[in-house]
Design a protein around this motif. Structure first.
Motif, PDB file in Angstrom:
ATOM      1  N   TYR A  25     -10.487  10.672  -0.964  1.00 57.13           N
ATOM      2  CA  TYR A  25      -9.844   9.464  -0.458  1.00 57.13           C
ATOM      3  C   TYR A  25      -8.751   9.781   0.560  1.00 57.13           C
ATOM      4  O   TYR A  25      -8.539   9.008   1.501  1.00 57.13           O
ATOM      5  CB  TYR A  25      -9.314   8.624  -1.615  1.00 57.13           C
ATOM      6  N   ALA A  26      -8.065  10.911   0.404  1.00 58.25           N
ATOM      7  CA  ALA A  26      -7.079  11.296   1.412  1.00 58.25           C
ATOM      8  C   ALA A  26      -7.772  11.626   2.734  1.00 58.25           C
ATOM      9  O   ALA A  26      -7.325  11.214   3.811  1.00 58.25           O
ATOM     10  CB  ALA A  26      -6.254  12.483   0.918  1.00 58.25           C
ATOM     11  N   LYS A  29      -8.973   8.619   4.567  1.00 62.17           N
ATOM     12  CA  LYS A  29      -7.904   7.891   5.251  1.00 62.17           C
ATOM     13  C   LYS A  29      -7.472   8.587   6.538  1.00 62.17           C
ATOM     14  O   LYS A  29      -6.554   8.136   7.215  1.00 62.17           O
ATOM     15  CB  LYS A  29      -6.697   7.737   4.315  1.00 62.17           C
ATOM     16  N   ARG A 355      -8.052   7.653  -5.689  1.00 57.45           N
ATOM     17  CA  ARG A 355      -7.618   6.842  -4.552  1.00 57.45           C
ATOM     18  C   ARG A 355      -6.123   6.575  -4.590  1.00 57.45           C
ATOM     19  O   ARG A 355      -5.437   6.648  -3.560  1.00 57.45           O
ATOM     20  CB  ARG A 355      -8.410   5.524  -4.522  1.00 57.45           C
ATOM     21  N   VAL A 356      -5.600   6.266  -5.772  1.00 57.29           N
ATOM     22  CA  VAL A 356      -4.163   6.000  -5.897  1.00 57.29           C
ATOM     23  C   VAL A 356      -3.347   7.247  -5.552  1.00 57.29           C
ATOM     24  O   VAL A 356      -2.326   7.162  -4.850  1.00 57.29           O
ATOM     25  CB  VAL A 356      -3.835   5.490  -7.316  1.00 57.29           C
ATOM     26  N   GLU A 359      -3.369   7.472  -1.869  1.00 62.57           N
ATOM     27  CA  GLU A 359      -2.495   6.459  -1.256  1.00 62.57           C
ATOM     28  C   GLU A 359      -1.034   6.868  -1.352  1.00 62.57           C
ATOM     29  O   GLU A 359      -0.265   6.704  -0.382  1.00 62.57           O
ATOM     30  CB  GLU A 359      -2.735   5.106  -1.929  1.00 62.57           C
ATOM     31  N   ASP A 363       0.072   7.201   2.297  1.00 60.22           N
ATOM     32  CA  ASP A 363       0.782   5.966   2.652  1.00 60.22           C
ATOM     33  C   ASP A 363       2.170   5.862   2.039  1.00 60.22           C
ATOM     34  O   ASP A 363       2.973   5.028   2.456  1.00 60.22           O
ATOM     35  CB  ASP A 363      -0.036   4.748   2.208  1.00 60.22           C
ATOM     36  N   ARG A 365       2.676   4.703  -0.884  1.00 57.02           N
ATOM     37  CA  ARG A 365       2.689   3.560  -1.785  1.00 57.02           C
ATOM     38  C   ARG A 365       1.257   3.221  -2.197  1.00 57.02           C
ATOM     39  O   ARG A 365       0.291   3.683  -1.577  1.00 57.02           O
ATOM     40  CB  ARG A 365       3.314   2.332  -1.124  1.00 57.02           C
ATOM     41  N   THR A 366       1.121   2.398  -3.233  1.00 57.76           N
ATOM     42  CA  THR A 366      -0.166   1.887  -3.665  1.00 57.76           C
ATOM     43  C   THR A 366       0.010   0.461  -4.157  1.00 57.76           C
ATOM     44  O   THR A 366       1.091   0.086  -4.638  1.00 57.76           O
ATOM     45  CB  THR A 366      -0.775   2.756  -4.789  1.00 57.76           C
ATOM     46  N   ASP A 367      -1.029  -0.326  -4.020  1.00 52.03           N
ATOM     47  CA  ASP A 367      -0.989  -1.701  -4.532  1.00 52.03           C
ATOM     48  C   ASP A 367      -1.318  -1.782  -6.014  1.00 52.03           C
ATOM     49  O   ASP A 367      -1.123  -2.824  -6.635  1.00 52.03           O
ATOM     50  CB  ASP A 367      -1.960  -2.588  -3.746  1.00 52.03           C
TER      51      ASP A 367
END
Length: 385
Positions: A25-26, A29, A355-356, A359, A363, A365-367
């Motif tokens: 996932y990294a 991105k 994925r988290v 993120e 990023d 942060r994560t949602d």
């Protein structure tokens, strides 16, 4: 940053299912990713090998149900990207005996809070639907139709392949000896095959976590144990196919779990959390005859089949965190280092978990709600110790 070392955006240490997911996932991105595995890829020394893992949304706490719902979306995306069937839906039942330390209401409340469909069944309804089970009348059963099976080895290798397809560099047989945060930012990673630098490092090292945390004056009090599962040959394998039997969990004095036939004419079962404590260095890979006898005795009463025979027993490694909570968090003292520990129940969440972690690294942060999965307060040590 030091210029004589190759620079990366994200480094991942540990390529079990969580680290492999984080690497993918990294890289997806757009980050420049390097990942390290101390053993060969697909090794059997950790907790991500063998065939089947239960996937389910049913859980005792709503934050786990929420992450599982997200994981199902990620599993579906993986199926779309690869063309593989990553999950086999069988439905799932969780049996709650009167002596269960976790009440059925914990599961039903969490499922209801996240709007996940479920049914509460009595023993007669269970036996009507699945005559393979023989449960007492005082057992409460929670059924979730979305439960099923993920293939462990295929999941890990798929995530690694996808990571490479997005440019990630995966280095196997490359132990990481030390990760050192830099005052100017970033982290230096030391291995026998060279030194590397990354803006962020993800530690998905499971039972080996404290070897890398110790120089940072941090210790997470994990317990490590060797667990085992047994594959049995039933008298009539056709009665145990995935369209005739759900995955199952028994919550009683001990917790047992099992699978229908999946990929071969066997059924698989095991005990969760057997307290067979050890360290990775002490692990024998030899299964416990006592635990096998205990499991077989339970199965004889729970799923009667006089001619059923055990074929093989496979060991794996559990790494248990305080209160068996996930840890998905940067270190307070070194925020460029992110820890991911799944407490031996994370495979069902693997795509979302990875994925988290990605993120957080890319990023910042994560949602997803990870507010309850920080570094335990007991983990931080006095630097003078």
């Amino acid at each position: 940053m030091t210029q004589d070392m190759e620079q990366f955006d994200v480094a991942v240490v540990g390529l079990g299912v969580l680290g492999s997911g984080a690497a993918y996932y990294a890289a997806q991105k757009g980050a420049k990713v390097i990942a390290f595995e101390q053993f060969e890829l697909g090794h059997v020394r950790g907790a991500s090998h063998d065939t089947s893992r239960i996937v389910r949304t049913s859980n005792f706490a709503p934050e786990y149900v929420a992450l599982a719902k997200s994981a199902y979306k990620d599993w579906a995306e993986l199926e779309n990207v690869t063309g593989y069937n990553m999950l086999t839906t069988t439905g799932g039942v969780v049996f709650f005996a009167p002596e269960s330390p976790v009440p059925a209401s914990d599961f039903t409340k969490s499922l209801a809070a996240q709007n996940v469909p479920y049914e509460t069944l009595d023993a007669q309804e269970v036996k009507k639907r699945w005559p393979q089970f023989d449960i007492p009348d005082n057992v409460i059963t929670v059924y979730t139709p979305d439960s099923g099976i993920a293939h462990a080895n295929k999941t890990v290798s798929t995530l690694q392949s996808l990571a490479r397809s997005h440019g990630a560099v995966l280095k196997d047989n490359t132990p990481v000896h030390r990760v050192t945060p830099q005052k100017s930012g970033g982290v230096v990673i030391e291995t026998p095959k060279g030194r590397f630098q990354a803006k962020k490092v993800i530690l998905a090292t499971d039972a080996w976590i404290n070897k890398l945390l110790a120089p940072l004056s941090v210790h997470i009090p994990v317990s490590v144990m060797q667990e085992q599962v047994t594959y049995y040959k039933p008298t009539n394998p056709s009665a145990y196919e995935t369209d005739k039997l759900p995955v199952w969990i028994w919550q009683g004095t001990h917790c047992f779990y099992g699978f229908p036939s999946y990929g071969e004419p066997t059924i698989k079962a095991g005990r969760d959390y057997s307290n067979n404590f050890m360290s990775p260095e002490e692990r024998t890979f030899v299964h416990s005859p006592q635990l096998l006898e205990q499991l077989t005795s339970f199965m004889d009463g729970f799923m009667p089949d006089k001619e059923r025979t055990p074929l093989r027993t496979v060991t794996c490694q559990y790494t248990i965190t305080p209160d068996r909570q996930f840890i998905i968090s940067p270190l307070d003292s070194a925020p460029d280092i992110i820890v991911g520990l799944g407490a031996a129940h994370a495979f069902k969440f693997a795509p979302a978990f990875g994925r988290v972690l990605a993120e957080l690294a890319v990023d910042g942060r994560t949602d997803e709600d990870i507010s309850k999965w920080g570094i335990p307060k007991v983990a931080t040590m006095n630097s003078k110790l």
